[in-house]
Design an enzyme around this catalytic site. Structure first.
Site, short mmCIF file in Angstrom:
data_model
loop_
_atom_site.label_atom_id
_atom_site.label_comp_id
_atom_site.label_asym_id
_atom_site.label_seq_id
_atom_site.Cartn_x
_atom_site.Cartn_y
_atom_site.Cartn_z
N HIS A 29 0.80 -1.23 0.00
CA HIS A 29 0.00 0.00 0.00
C HIS A 29 0.84 1.28 0.00
CE1 HIS A 29 -3.91 -2.11 1.59
NE2 HIS A 29 -3.30 -2.81 0.64
N GLU B 158 -13.17 1.54 -5.01
CA GLU B 158 -13.83 2.84 -5.22
C GLU B 158 -13.24 3.63 -6.39
OE1 GLU B 158 -13.20 4.93 -1.52
OE2 GLU B 158 -14.70 3.72 -0.44
#
Ligand code: CA
Ligand code: CA
Length: 385
Positions: free
Chosen positions: A165, A258
């Site tokens: 990440h 998203e």
């Protein structure tokens, strides 16, 4: 089909494999690799493989029509996209090649007619920790392609453990005055809600890497002054539309991927709100009106694992002007999202038979994609006759 839940609960070492980009693939309906020059059923484009690469992560086009491709283990290539030939660029920084980290994005500063300026992002080591950085260099392509005068202009704060990440996608706004960097939450979750660090944020910088003076938290000073938006998890795609609005996609946890319209000072909710749930199965409250968090414009459950994002303004596919395209990793697809002003809706999802890392528009309006991983191919997409 999904990541085993128990393994994620009890084996910390597996965390990286369970919470991010390495989610298992979910082959699309057709499943098979797309062959050269032939559209798969229902695909409105023909696919031409142009080059075979090693874990390509990002690409951008030069004004002369050649492309730069960054390979995650730390190579930058100048690609003749007509011949399919590649030349290694010299002067590339040493990177930490581990897990999801390595050499990440490459973009060019707005063309001012002189020698191009390139921005790159990569992962550097600290003492037992790692962190993302952004560097700027001149790109000399007159002879052996070379980065000159490379300087680190920004560092993700703080460096921390793990190798997931990082995010580190880059975009310059249409004014050319601001560099936006996506900064993932390093699989630590809570820092995304903490404005005293830049994990889980999108930062807005001057071309020199400083905090833009009119940023929402400028008065707080320190790295807080860099933050444009926060509450992000692992935003792996970022792009401006023709009206100057900023869009980004990000990987949710178990579900909850998203596409977001990125607005000044907004909080996108991670890890307090998500339309997905934790890998343990533990629920996370969905986005609801009035919860104080910006809700996604489009979301997916189950996951498709969105990566590179491009907003199309070419002429080759006139029906798609103004729409967003994203590569899906676990979804093994190219996905079109209909953009209409500030609203967005799911458009098409075309199976590509491979994890798609990056999407880019070529100078002539063709769409280019990079497959992920070892042997990932550079593919050119042209309208089907
Ligand atoms: Ca790109
Ligand atoms: Ca939820």
């Amino acid at each position: 089909m999904r990541t085993p839940v128990l393994g994620c609960l009890v084996v910390a070492a597996l965390l990286a494999a369970c919470t991010g980009e390495s989610r298992p693939s979910t082959p699309g309906p057709s499943g098979a690799p797309t062959g050269a020059g032939t559209p798969s059923a229902g695909q409105p484009f023909v696919v031409t493989p142009v080059a075979t690469l090693d874990q390509p992560w990002s690409m951008t086009f030069l004004p002369d029509g050649r492309a730069l491709v960054a390979e995650r283990p730390g190579r930058l290539l100048l690609v003749d996209v007509v011949q399919g030939s590649t030349t290694a660029v010299e002067g590339v920084p040493e990177v930490v090649d581990a897990g999801q980290g390595g050499l990440h994005d490459v973009i060019l500063a707005p063309d001012t007619g002189g020698e191009p300026t390139a921005y790159l992002s990569w992962v550097e080591a600290g003492e037992g920790v790692t962190g993302g950085v952004v560097g700027r260099a001149r790109l000399d392509v007159t002879g052996t392609p070379t980065l000159r005068g490379l300087e680190v202009i920004w560092r993700q704060t703080p460096k921390t453990s793990g190798d997931g990440h990082f995010s580190l996608r880059l975009a310059v706004d249409p004014t050319g005055e601001h560099l936006f960097v996506t900064s993932g939450e390093r699989q630590k979750m809570q820092p995304a809600q903490d404005l005293t660090n830049t994990l889980g944020t999108i930062v807005r910088l001057t071309p020199d890497g400083g905090a833009a003076p009119d940023n929402p938290y400028a008065a707080r000073g320190g790295v807080s002054a860099q933050i444009w938006s926060h509450g992000h998890r692992n935003p792996l795609g970022i792009a401006f539309d023709a009206q100057g609005r900023l869009w980004a996609d990000e990987m949710g946890p178990r579900g909850g991927d998203e596409v977001n319209l990125i607005e000044r000072g907004a909080n996108y909710g991670w890890p307090l709100a998500s339309n997905g749930s934790h890998y343990s199965g533990q629920d996370i409250p969905d986005h609801v009106a009035g919860d104080g968090f910006a809700a996604p414009a489009v979301w997916w459950n189950p996951s498709i694992s969105p990566a590179g994002l491009m907003i199309y303004d070419g002429t080759a596919f006139p029906q798609w002007r103004g729409d967003a395209f994203l590569g899906a990793l676990s979804g093994q697809a190219l996905i079109r999202v209909d953009l209409d002003g500030t609203s967005a809706a799911k458009g098409d999802q075309w199976s590509m038979g491979a994890r798609i890392r990056e999407v880019e528009q070529g100078p002539d309006g063709a769409i280019w994609v990079l497959e992920d991983g070892e042997g990932g191919r550079l593919l050119r997409l042209d309208p089907a006759a």
